[in-house]
Design a protein around this motif. Structure first.
Motif, PDB file in Angstrom:
ATOM      1  N   TYR A 123       0.830  -1.204   0.000  1.00 45.72           N
ATOM      2  CA  TYR A 123       0.000   0.000   0.000  1.00 45.72           C
ATOM      3  C   TYR A 123       0.865   1.254   0.000  1.00 45.72           C
ATOM      4  N   THR A 124       1.977   1.205   0.737  1.00 43.61           N
ATOM      5  CA  THR A 124       2.898   2.350   0.770  1.00 43.61           C
ATOM      6  C   THR A 124       3.491   2.605  -0.607  1.00 43.61           C
ATOM      7  N   ARG A 125       3.802   1.547  -1.336  1.00 41.00           N
ATOM      8  CA  ARG A 125       4.351   1.714  -2.686  1.00 41.00           C
ATOM      9  C   ARG A 125       3.311   2.336  -3.622  1.00 41.00           C
ATOM     10  N   TYR A 126       2.061   1.879  -3.513  1.00 41.81           N
ATOM     11  CA  TYR A 126       1.013   2.484  -4.339  1.00 41.81           C
ATOM     12  C   TYR A 126       0.869   3.978  -4.024  1.00 41.81           C
ATOM     13  N   GLY A 127       0.908   4.308  -2.738  1.00 43.42           N
ATOM     14  CA  GLY A 127       0.832   5.722  -2.355  1.00 43.42           C
ATOM     15  C   GLY A 127       2.016   6.519  -2.850  1.00 43.42           C
ATOM     16  N   THR A 128       3.197   5.904  -2.870  1.00 42.70           N
ATOM     17  CA  THR A 128       4.386   6.586  -3.385  1.00 42.70           C
ATOM     18  C   THR A 128       4.231   6.933  -4.859  1.00 42.70           C
ATOM     19  N   VAL A 129       3.704   5.989  -5.638  1.00 44.21           N
ATOM     20  CA  VAL A 129       3.482   6.248  -7.060  1.00 44.21           C
ATOM     21  C   VAL A 129       2.509   7.411  -7.252  1.00 44.21           C
ATOM     22  N   LEU A 130       1.419   7.413  -6.497  1.00 41.46           N
ATOM     23  CA  LEU A 130       0.415   8.463  -6.626  1.00 41.46           C
ATOM     24  C   LEU A 130       0.982   9.828  -6.241  1.00 41.46           C
ATOM     25  N   LEU A 131       1.674   9.899  -5.108  1.00 43.09           N
ATOM     26  CA  LEU A 131       2.232  11.177  -4.663  1.00 43.09           C
ATOM     27  C   LEU A 131       3.313  11.684  -5.609  1.00 43.09           C
ATOM     28  N   THR A 132       4.144  10.783  -6.114  1.00 48.77           N
ATOM     29  CA  THR A 132       5.181  11.200  -7.057  1.00 48.77           C
ATOM     30  C   THR A 132       4.567  11.731  -8.341  1.00 48.77           C
ATOM     31  N   ALA A 133       3.480  11.103  -8.803  1.00 50.15           N
ATOM     32  CA  ALA A 133       2.816  11.573 -10.016  1.00 50.15           C
ATOM     33  C   ALA A 133       2.240  12.973  -9.814  1.00 50.15           C
ATOM     34  N   VAL A 134       1.605  13.215  -8.663  1.00 54.09           N
ATOM     35  CA  VAL A 134       1.023  14.539  -8.397  1.00 54.09           C
ATOM     36  C   VAL A 134       2.111  15.598  -8.267  1.00 54.09           C
TER      37      VAL A 134
END
Length: 453
Positions: A123-134
């Protein structure tokens, strides 16, 4: 009186270090991974003009981006593929840990053991992808807007193609850094993410020293330079002292029959004064940098177009690095995460139950609920001291440097991270050396036993 482990640690020398082959492999792996990180910080995003970018960076110095650039080792100013660093991963970790404390479903996953930990990491990795994209999107848009406002064009061909390419590259760079950090933790020495942050800060140290010396030479204030050097050395010593400070709680076990007669076994439960370590400043700065990075670039893009754009631009001024509002929010974040992460690391209820199960107790305190309340009482009070120490270390030096207009980028937060991570890494190296030395002693004892037969 020194314990047997302390006496053994004091006898460690370089000759024994050279025999620890596993430790040497771990050290070489860690060093190689950090070299890869530093090399990636010089790889620019596709479609970036380095010359125009350098001119733009000189014209837009100051503010929160310089602070963020210090954490990434200059990768942000060079617009490399790792310009976002590991801050999105840290922010995602904060969100998952907070959600775990608030959500019963995530808390149940956490209690599943190793499988639950892997799910939370995913879940942390998924959140990292989302935050990096934003963050990457606003970074790219702000770069184009800042270049247009300054009459420069750091982007060769602005447009949708460049935006998509740059955002995907930033996501790949951040995820690769996250993977490197995990590999260092499992196959190297120390905490990988912390070492990556420390490597970025240390890489800026020569630039910081040169700026300090140039500032002293230009203004003829050599006494100020000497004062800053002495102050930084004293600050490092103070950090080392506070990080090793402990509150030792006496634990007593029931009397047992030994070769010397009936004796009561005693031990100590050490509680660090700063139980949370370097996590609160990193978490607090990461949470502040996330909105500030977005609003700073968004403000450059929409300033003067509407009242909302002007409001965003004013927020960037009010919340700039070193401003009173920024300092107040930073201090509040450090204090909050000091208590929050201490509660995550040390569970008084679980510790009291374990002591009761093995027959241990605190003299004068009933086992069970009373012991739990006593641990919580002591931990709360030492955490107050630890939070105050972290706040002073992180804010007072930066306020002093900014008030005296001293160009010293490595403030209290950076020094705290470098010293703390270095101490933790050295402690792990000593643990590996102790384990290796104990292994040699066991082998010698077995050989002697075999010969005696």
């Amino acid at each position: 009186m020194a314990s047997a482990a302390d006496q053994l640690a004091s006898s460690i020398n370089l000759a024994k270090f050279s025999k620890a082959t596993d430790l040497k492999k771990r050290l070489w792996f860690t060093l190689g991974a950090l070299i890869v990180f530093r090399m990636l910080s010089y790889v620019p995003l596709p479609g970036i003009d380095p010359t125009a970018l350098g001119l733009l960076a000189q014209q837009t110095q100051g503010g929160v981006l310089d602070f963020f650039n210090n954490f990434t080792g200059g990768a942000l100013s060079r617009m490399s593929i790792v310009a976002m660093g590991v801050m999105p991963y840290i922010t995602a970790s904060i969100v998952i840990q907070l959600a775990t404390s608030l959500s019963p479903q995530l808390n149940a996953i956490k209690k599943e053991g190793e499988s639950g930990r892997k799910r939370l990491n995913q879940y942390t990795r998924y959140g990292t992808v989302l935050l990096t994209a934003v963050q990457g999107y606003f970074l790219v848009q702000g770069l184009e807007a800042a270049g247009a406002a300054k009459g420069l064009s750091p982007v060769v061909e602005p447009g949708l193609a460049f935006t998509l390419t740059a955002v995907v590259s930033l996501i790949g760079g951040t995820m690769f850094l996250m993977w490197i950090g995990e590999q260092i933790t499992s196959r190297g020495i120390g905490n990988g993410i912390s070492l990556i942050i420390m490597a970025g800060i240390v890489s800026r140290l020569p630039v910081t020293v040169v700026q300090l010396l140039e500032g002293g030479r230009a203004r003829g204030e050599w006494f100020t330079v000497i004062g800053v050097t002495v102050g930084v050395a004293a600050l490092v010593l103070f950090i080392c002292f506070m990080e090793r400070a402990q509150r030792r709680i006496l634990i007593q076990y029931p009397k047992r029959q030994t070769a010397r007669g009936v004796q009561a076994e005693r031990s100590h439960l050490p509680l660090k004064l700063n139980t949370a370590g370097v996590i609160p400043p990193i978490f607090a700065s990461s949470l502040l940098l996330l909105p500030l990075t977005i609003t700073q670039f968004a403000g450059q893009a929409v300033s003067g177009e509407s009242w909302m754009g002007d409001l965003i631009a004013n927020l960037n001024i009010w919340l700039r690095h070193g401003s009173p509002i920024y300092m107040a929010l930073y201090a509040a974040g450090i204090i909050f995460f000091s208590f929050f992460y201490t509660a995550v690391v040390f569970n008084p209820e679980e510790t009291a139950d374990n002591l009761k199960r093995y027959g241990g107790f605190v003299p004068g305190i009933r086992p069970g609920k009373n012991t739990e309340m006593y641990f919580d009482y002591v931990l709360t009070r030492i955490t107050v001291i630890g939070a105050a120490y972290l706040t002073i270390i992180c804010l007072v030096p930066e306020w002093a440097f900014s008030a005296m207009s001293i160009p010293f980028l490595m403030g209290g937060t950076s020094l705290l991270i470098v010293v703390n991570v270095t101490m933790d890494t050295v402690t792990q190296i000593q643990s590996h050396l102790l384990a290796h030395q104990y292994g040699d002693l066991i082998k010698k004892a077995k050989l002697k036993g075999g010969r005696a037969r």
